[in-house]
Every structure is written in structure tokens, then in C-alpha cells.
Scaffold this motif. Structure first.
Motif, mmCIF file in Angstrom:
data_model
loop_
_atom_site.group_PDB
_atom_site.id
_atom_site.type_symbol
_atom_site.label_atom_id
_atom_site.label_comp_id
_atom_site.label_asym_id
_atom_site.label_seq_id
_atom_site.Cartn_x
_atom_site.Cartn_y
_atom_site.Cartn_z
ATOM 1 N N THR A 1 0.846 -1.195 0.000
ATOM 2 C CA THR A 1 0.000 0.000 0.000
ATOM 3 C C THR A 1 0.885 1.250 0.000
ATOM 4 O O THR A 1 2.070 1.200 0.344
ATOM 5 C CB THR A 1 -0.918 0.050 1.238
ATOM 6 N N ARG B 1 0.816 -1.689 -5.148
ATOM 7 C CA ARG B 1 0.455 -0.687 -4.134
ATOM 8 C C ARG B 1 -0.628 0.257 -4.656
ATOM 9 O O ARG B 1 -1.565 0.594 -3.949
ATOM 10 C CB ARG B 1 1.703 0.109 -3.719
ATOM 11 N N ASN C 1 -4.025 -1.272 -4.903
ATOM 12 C CA ASN C 1 -4.663 -1.441 -3.590
ATOM 13 C C ASN C 1 -5.168 -0.123 -3.022
ATOM 14 O O ASN C 1 -5.709 -0.080 -1.914
ATOM 15 C CB ASN C 1 -3.685 -2.086 -2.604
ATOM 16 N N HIS C 2 -4.965 0.951 -3.766
ATOM 17 C CA HIS C 2 -5.479 2.260 -3.344
ATOM 18 C C HIS C 2 -6.916 2.430 -3.823
ATOM 19 O O HIS C 2 -7.250 2.120 -4.970
ATOM 20 C CB HIS C 2 -4.606 3.379 -3.915
#
Length: 416
Positions: free
Chosen positions: A108, A141, A144-145
Motif C-alpha cells: 500500500t 500498491r 490497492n489504493h
């Protein structure tokens, strides 16, 4: 087998000669059109991802940008993406958007190059790659936002895939999408230039940037010349692929020769106490050439380093002195009086002093490696600058080493 080899060499030679003729003609046309005058190239900004490319694209995409064209450019961009994900009327654009503290374990966080979002909390993340290497779990990352409301795009010159360390098990076209400067961005910008037809300065600025992209992606600006090249490739496809697969090897090989020659020149002048090394692999990020002195503090040295790889990007030189490994206050106090270091050097956590010196991110600069006369000019220029910096730092860094040695002896006596 020998006959095949001779034919292959003949085919290769003929292909190169024909292509060279077309490219020379293209140069003549470029001169007549005035395309050689390109501000991005003149200012050495061609390969700077954030300072040049993200900044320019972001300004055009921003409905509140200085172009005063509202959301029309953003509208064309979303059409190019074939996306109705973002509400155009409420869309906003930010550069280097912080999307949480970076956590590689949880996959993340990080900073997104170009971030588009709307009032419904929907977002688009564009990761812009020109020369920089992929970061660890970077695409994962960003994916996953803002899950369920976010779309991730990976933008490169030719629309290539991110490295496995960045995307993991994610699949392009499903979990994230690929974009290319050569196709998507060029097509979008052409529409933007047409939209700006009644705004000469804006229109010509976009046209200059399109020319830069075509230069970076090896596209010809003259359609007739481009058709000739395409025909030549089709006619000699196998030979063209053989040449293509060896271009990077040749660039790597001649960069190695270049740095080895720089080392030879330095070793003529930096003799007693000095150690000069060229990295074993120039294909690794942040490799280059290091200069150390036996009386300098540990982990403090002069370096030439690719940002990220010498053969294909800009390179910096200066003094390595990571804040984690040395007393930067002491280092700065000793070095700040050196005249050389007052001439445009910058600072960060790893480099107390650094400055850009090579521009192999551009084809023109890289071409100098293959010209003996030009290469030796580069060798002389670079070796002189590295030698002058090393000699200027020799005594100040030795003084720091003595201070450190005295402190260690004092600490040992106190412990005893």
C-alpha cells in the motif's frame, strides 16, 4: 553456413545504408521545418519523468490548467483510455499525489505521478516511466489504493509491461492497463493541438512536445519517410530484428569502453592512496564509477552514477555521504568552502553534493559513444571533472577521517 553468414552481412549492410539514406533525408526535412529547435531538447529535459513529462501532461489534463481550455483536453484523454470512470465535470488533477505511507509488506501507499479524481471519490492513477526502474510492488500498491473506485495505468514510451517485482501476479488489461507515448499519448496530443488551433502558443507548445515524443520513440515526423522505413523493415524483417536485438548490447559495450577509458585517464593522475573502480554490471540501477582514497572516511567517496543506468539515462557525479552512515554536518562544514562545489551542486539524503553531468538518455548523446573523436572528448571532459573534484576533496575528507579516528580513540579510553 558460411554462405548464409555472408548473405546476412550483405543484407545488414544494405539495410543500414538504405535506412541511413532515409534518415539523412528526414534530417534535411526537419531542418527545413525548423523541428530541430526544440526547447525540451535544448534545456536537457527530455528524460525527466516528473519535471518534464508528468508536469507537461498534468498541466494539459488539469481542467484548471494555465491552458484555459477547461476540461476539453481531459475529455480527449479519457476518450483515448476508452474510460467513463471519471465524472468529467468535477474532475481534478494532482501530480505526485500521496496515497498513504509506503508499506511494501502490505502493498500500500506511495506517490502517484499523475492522479485524476472526482467528487464521487473515483480515481485514476497514472504511473509514468521513461527511464526510471520499477519500484518494489509499485503497481500492486497503487492497485490497492481506493479499491473498487480506482483504475491504474502504466505509461511507458512503447507500452511495455512493468517488471514482476512491481506488478506481482497482477495482469495487464484486467487489474491495470498499459499506455504508450508512441501511440496513446501521441494520438491524444494530436487532438489537443487541433483543439488549440486558435491559440498559437499553446498549439505550438503541444506540437513541440509531440516532436519530442516522436524523437524518444524513434518515430519519423514526415509521413512519406515513415512509410519508406516501414517498407524497408517489412522487406528485411529478420535482419531488422537481428539489429534491434543487438542495439542495447552495443550501447552497453561502448559505455563500458567509455568508463574504462575514463578510469585509465584518472589512474594516470590519481596514484598513491587512490582506488578507482567501474561497476561490474552497468545494467544494474545506480551503477557507475567510484573514486576512493585510503585516508577518507569509510563510505564517503566521489562517484559517477546512472539515474538509473549510465548507458540509457542521465548520470550525476558528486560526493556520496549517506546521512545514515556519516556525520553530514561535519562533512558539509569541511566541504562547503570548496569552489567547485559552489557551481550548481544539489543535495539529498545520500549525496551531500551532486550534479548532472551525462545525458545518455537522449539518442544524440548516446551516439557520441560510437564516434571515436567525440567519445574521447567526453572521456577528457569527464575525467578532468572527476579528478578536479577528487583532488579538491582530498585534504578536507582526510581531516574528517582524522577527527573520526580521534573520537574513536577517545570513546575507547572512556569505555576502559
Amino acid at each position: 553456413m558460411k554462405i548464409v553468414k555472408v548473405i546476412s552481412i550483405k543484407n545488414t549492410t544494405k539495410l543500414i545504408e538504405d535506412a541511413s539514406r532515409i534518415l539523412e533525408h528526414q534530417k534535411e526535412i526537419s531542418i527545413l521545418k525548423g523541428e530541430n529547435f526544440n526547447l525540451f531538447s535544448i534545456l536537457k529535459m527530455e528524460s525527466k519523468e516528473n519535471a518534464t513529462h508528468s508536469a507537461f501532461l498534468g498541466e494539459l489534463l488539469n481542467p484548471d490548467g494555465s491552458h484555459n481550455m477547461g476540461n476539453s483536453f481531459l475529455k480527449y484523454f479519457l476518450e483515448e483510455l476508452e474510460s467513463d470512470h471519471i465524472d468529467l465535470e468535477s474532475a481534478k488533477v494532482k501530480l505526485e499525489q500521496h496515497v498513504g505511507e509506503r508499506n511494501d509488506k502490505e502493498k500500500t501507499g506511495g506517490r502517484v505521478d499523475i492522479y485524476i479524481y472526482d467528487r464521487f471519490d473515483k480515481s485514476i492513477c497514472v504511473e509514468n516511466k521513461i527511464d526510471a526502474p520499477d519500484q518494489n510492488v509499485q503497481i500492486q500498491r497503487y492497485c490497492n489504493h481506493n479499491i473498487e473506485k480506482n483504475t491504474v495505468y502504466y505509461l511507458t514510451l512503447e507500452g511495455k509491461e512493468p517488471k514482476p517485482k512491481s506488478k506481482g501476479e497482477l495482469v495487464s488489461g484486467e487489474d491495470f492497463h498499459l499506455l504508450s507515448y508512441s501511440s496513446n499519448i501521441t494520438t491524444w496530443l494530436t487532438k489537443c493541438a487541433k483543439e488549440a488551433s486558435n491559440h498559437p502558443i499553446l498549439r505550438e507548445s503541444i506540437q513541440q512536445y509531440i516532436i519530442l515524443i516522436k524523437k524518444l520513440t524513434h518515430q519519423l515526423t514526415d509521413s512519406k519517410m515513415e512509410q519508406e522505413i516501414l517498407y524497408l523493415i517489412a522487406k528485411n524483417y529478420s535482419t531488422t530484428k537481428a539489429l534491434e536485438s543487438n542495439v542495447k548490447k552495443a550501447e552497453l559495450n561502448f559505455t563500458r569502453r567509455f568508463l574504462d577509458d575514463v578510469k585509465i585517464e584518472l589512474e594516470k593522475k590519481l596514484i598513491i592512496g587512490w582506488k578507482i573502480e567501474v561497476s561490474k554490471s552497468l545494467e544494474e540501477a545506480w551503477s557507475g564509477l567510484t573514486i576512493k582514497h585510503e585516508n577518507w572516511p569509510e563510505k564517503v567517496y566521489v562517484k559517477l552514477e546512472g539515474q538509473s543506468k549510465v548507458p540509457w539515462s542521465d548520470s550525476i557525479y558528486g560526493i556520496i555521504g549517506n546521512k545514515k552512515n556519516c556525520n553530514r554536518e561535519l562533512l558539509n562544514n569541511e566541504l562547503e568552502a570548496i569552489e567547485i562545489l559552489k557551481e550548481g551542486f544539489k543535495s539529498n539524503n545520500v549525496w551531500p553534493f551532486y550534479k548532472t553531468i551525462l545525458h545518455f538518455g537522449s539518442d544524440e548523446s548516446r551516439a557520441e559513444l560510437f564516434n571515436e573523436k567525440e567519445r574521447m572528448k567526453l572521456v577528457k571532459n569527464l575525467s578532468d571533472k572527476l579528478q578536479n573534484l577528487s583532488k579538491a576533496c582530498e585534504e578536507p575528507l582526510q581531516r574528517i577521517s582524522k577527527v573520526n579516528s580521534t573520537k574513536e580513540k577517545f570513546d575507547i579510553r572512556n569505555l576502559n
